[in-house]
Design an enzyme around this catalytic site. Structure first.
Site, PDB file in Angstrom:
ATOM      1  N   GLY A   1       0.757  91.834   5.662  1.00 14.62           N
ATOM      2  CA  GLY A   1       0.880  91.431   4.271  1.00 14.62           C
ATOM      3  C   GLY A   1       1.199  89.950   4.133  1.00 14.62           C
ATOM      4  O   GLY A   1       0.793  89.115   4.943  1.00 14.62           O
ATOM      5  N   SER A   2       1.977  89.620   3.112  1.00  9.42           N
ATOM      6  CA  SER A   2       2.241  88.222   2.770  1.00  9.42           C
ATOM      7  C   SER A   2       3.143  87.501   3.769  1.00  9.42           C
ATOM      8  O   SER A   2       3.354  86.290   3.635  1.00  9.42           O
ATOM      9  CB  SER A   2       2.867  88.145   1.375  1.00  9.42           C
ATOM     10  OG  SER A   2       1.965  88.612   0.393  1.00  9.42           O
ATOM     11  N   THR A   3       3.671  88.214   4.764  1.00  6.31           N
ATOM     12  CA  THR A   3       4.528  87.536   5.744  1.00  6.31           C
ATOM     13  C   THR A   3       3.765  86.488   6.546  1.00  6.31           C
ATOM     14  O   THR A   3       4.378  85.602   7.139  1.00  6.31           O
ATOM     15  CB  THR A   3       5.169  88.543   6.714  1.00  6.31           C
ATOM     16  OG1 THR A   3       4.136  89.246   7.425  1.00  6.31           O
ATOM     17  CG2 THR A   3       6.054  89.528   5.967  1.00  6.31           C
TER      18      THR A   3
END
Length: 617
Positions: A325-327
């Site tokens: 994801g956005s990590t």
């Protein structure tokens, strides 16, 4: 009546007597010759064999198991020890009828069918004169009960052995692992005497990965015994060599803090030291008590663990693969800076969706329906703007993006000194052609840029990538063993630098500032964590979809069953200006990375920094 006189034939009688004497002499001579021949054969021709057998009747070679090495955490806390126990053991060749002996024994000291099966398997692979455990860890009452009936069981005795014990139970089980009873499959291919006299072998975790270091070397002694098999004296002895102790890099108290932070949630956390690659904590939740596996767990209990929907035996930190994801947005932003595709102050106008330059019927939406407005690098990280990364990924292209992410260790095993690590996936044109046999589409580049689509990573790989960023682009190999120790002293294991990514410090600083904004900015996605701490943390939230949404469909968490909700992720390092710890967290089906995963990371980071401060004071 007339007298009758019998005339004796002296010549005939003499001849008969002579024949009898000769016959007796011949028979005697033949018997003496036969006896002499037998004696000659036994004393001369077959002397060596008979002498050896005779010696074997009174001399036995017995294995002396080595003491298994101990395992400590970084502060000397004992994680795996050896405790004295009593075991019921049988020497098969000294029992008249093994099956009958086992049946009678069961009435005195009960043992399970699984224990009986393991014993008979051990009998097949062992020598008949060796003592083989049937039941481990007898109670004092059982020892006393057997002592009363001991005379009924020749070849059976109570022996004192050292048994493995894990004092912290489930706190460090996914790192330390456990030992279990040896099976034929465990030692297939090993030297015949390697496990002679041993009953256990490392099955998972450190106990398995460092089996050769921990087990030591078996010794032997030649003993003189009486007819009942009792040892009278030791004729010759070769002492066993104890296994080496292991000093791990992990902090057991940090593990405890992480377990408490997860509560009843499923997930994983990996914390490591950026400068060395030392694993400070590697937690998979839920966990299990490894002590139950030492003696041998009943099939029913083991099946309960295996079929549990929470999968406590599965090491999520090492083997769980999730969309990051956005990590990964800070890494994608760094790729833009390093390739001069974008500058830190360049802005993208986020209106809540992205309209690609290529033809595509799909709508690429931002998580914030109304959009973020004009967005630069700092804001894109702090507020996690999807549209910014759709645009950046498109202009980077998958041929630039994929190799850059791989430089941080994503998509491949880290090389940690544990078994069972799975590789991640960084999709590319070649990867898709080899694994899906279809071509790459431009829209897939956009999805990859926000850590979705085909992309997968383990919590360990996310922690390594975060630590590499925190360490200025120096990628250190993660490790859990910091030193080994034997009679000659302690031997440290040196850190290994796997790569220097040669990154521009100004670009790293620009990305780090955005990650600080995640925690400390008023609009940061993990701002509630920032309110609770008195140090600067750089972090990034993320969510990973468990299932795909149809075009135009909205994600409403309250309407979705728990097991289908998004995974919550968070990566961070602290202090932001001089990192001492890097952390990656995933809470399965937790939903919001900022609300659920970030607090778990904060508790671990705060606990670590407080303990460091106490050490320095």
């Amino acid at each position: 009546m007339a007298d009758h006189h019998t005339l004796r034939d002296k010549v005939r009688e003499s001849r008969v007597a002579t024949v009898r004497i000769i016959a007796a002499g011949v028979i005697t001579a033949l018997l003496l010759l036969l006896l002499s021949g037998r004696l000659f054969y036994l004393q001369i021709l077959d002397h060596e064999r008979l002498a050896t057998e005779s010696q074997a009747n009174r001399l036995n070679l017995q294995p002396l198991p080595a003491t298994r090495g101990l395992i400590y955490d970084r502060d000397g806390r004992l994680l795996a020890e050896n405790v004295p126990t009593y075991s019921l053991e049988v020497v098969p060749e000294r029992t008249e009828n093994l099956e009958a002996t086992l049946a009678a024994l069961r009435e005195v000291i009960p043992f399970s069918d699984a224990e009986r099966k393991r014993f008979l398997e051990e009998v097949k692979r062992s020598r008949s004169f060796e003592s083989i455990p049937l039941r481990l860890r007898l109670s004092q009452e059982e020892v006393a009960r057997f002592a009363i009936d001991r005379h009924r069981f020749p070849g059976v005795d109570i022996e004192a052995r050292l048994s493995r014990h894990y004092p912290l139970g489930d706190i460090t089980s996914h790192v330390v692992g456990y030992v279990g009873r040896i099976t034929a499959a465990d030692i297939r291919g090993a030297e015949p005497d390697t496990y002679r006299g041993q009953t256990h072998i490392g099955k998972v975790g450190i106990e398995s990965a460092y089996e050769e270091v921990l087990r030591g070397t078996t010794g032997f002694e030649q003993v003189e015994t009486n007819a009942q098999g009792r040892v009278l004296s030791v004729v010759e002895r070769e002492d066993p060599v104890p296994g080496r102790d292991l000093h791990l890099t992990i902090d057991a108290e940090l593990h405890r803090a992480a377990h408490e932070a997860f509560g009843k949630e499923n997930g994983a956390l990996v914390a490591l030291e950026p400068e060395t690659g030392d694993i400070l904590a590697m937690v998979s939740s839920p966990t299990y008590d490894p002590n139950g596996f030492v003696q041998g767990m009943e099939n029913e209990a083991l099946n309960l663990l295996d079929v549990s929907e929470h999968r406590p035996l599965f090491n999520r930190a090492l083997s769980g693969r999730y969309p990051p994801g956005s990590t990964i947005k800070p890494l994608v932003g760094l790729a833009g800076l390093e390739t001069d595709t974008v500058h830190a102050d360049d802005e993208v106008d986020c209106k809540g969706h992205y309209e690609p330059e290529f033809k595509d019927e799909r709508t690429y939406r931002d998580w914030k329906r109304d959009g973020h407005g004009p967005t630069d690098l700092y804001k894109s990280i702090a507020e996690s703007c999807d549209v910014y990364y759709y645009d950046l990924s498109y202009h980077l292209g998958i041929d630039e993006l994929a190799p850059f992410l791989e430089r941080f260790g994503l998509g491949r095993p880290t090389g940690i000194d544990l078994e069972g690590e799975r590789h991640g996936v960084v999709p590319s044109r070649d990867w898709k052609r080899e694994n899906r046999n279809v071509r790459w589409f431009p829209g897939e580049t956009l999805i990859t840029g926000i850590g979705q689509g085909y992309m997968l990573a383990t919590p360990l790989q996310l922690a390594e990538a975060t630590a590499t960023l925190a360490n200025g682009g120096h990628r250190m190999q993660p490790r859990v063993v910091g030193a080994t120790e034997g009679p000659e002293g302690r031997e440290p294991v040196e850190p290994v630098e796997q790569a220097d990514l040669d990154l521009d410090p100004k670009n790293i600083r620009a990305v780090t500032e955005g990650m600080e904004g995640v925690v400390h900015d008023l609009r940061g996605t993990a701002r509630t964590v920032g309110w609770q701490i008195d140090y600067r943390m750089a972090g990034k939230t993320g969510t990973a979809q468990v299932f795909g949404l149809e075009e135009g469909e909205e994600y409403v968490e309250e309407d979705i069953v728990k097991r289908l909700r998004d995974h919550a992720l968070f990566v961070a390092f602290a202090p932001a200006d001089d990192p001492e710890i890097a952390v990656a967290v995933i809470v399965e089906n937790g939903g919001s990375g900022g609300a659920v995963a970030a607090p778990v990371a904060e508790r671990v980071i705060t606990r670590f920094l407080e303990s460091r401060a106490e050490e320095d004071s």
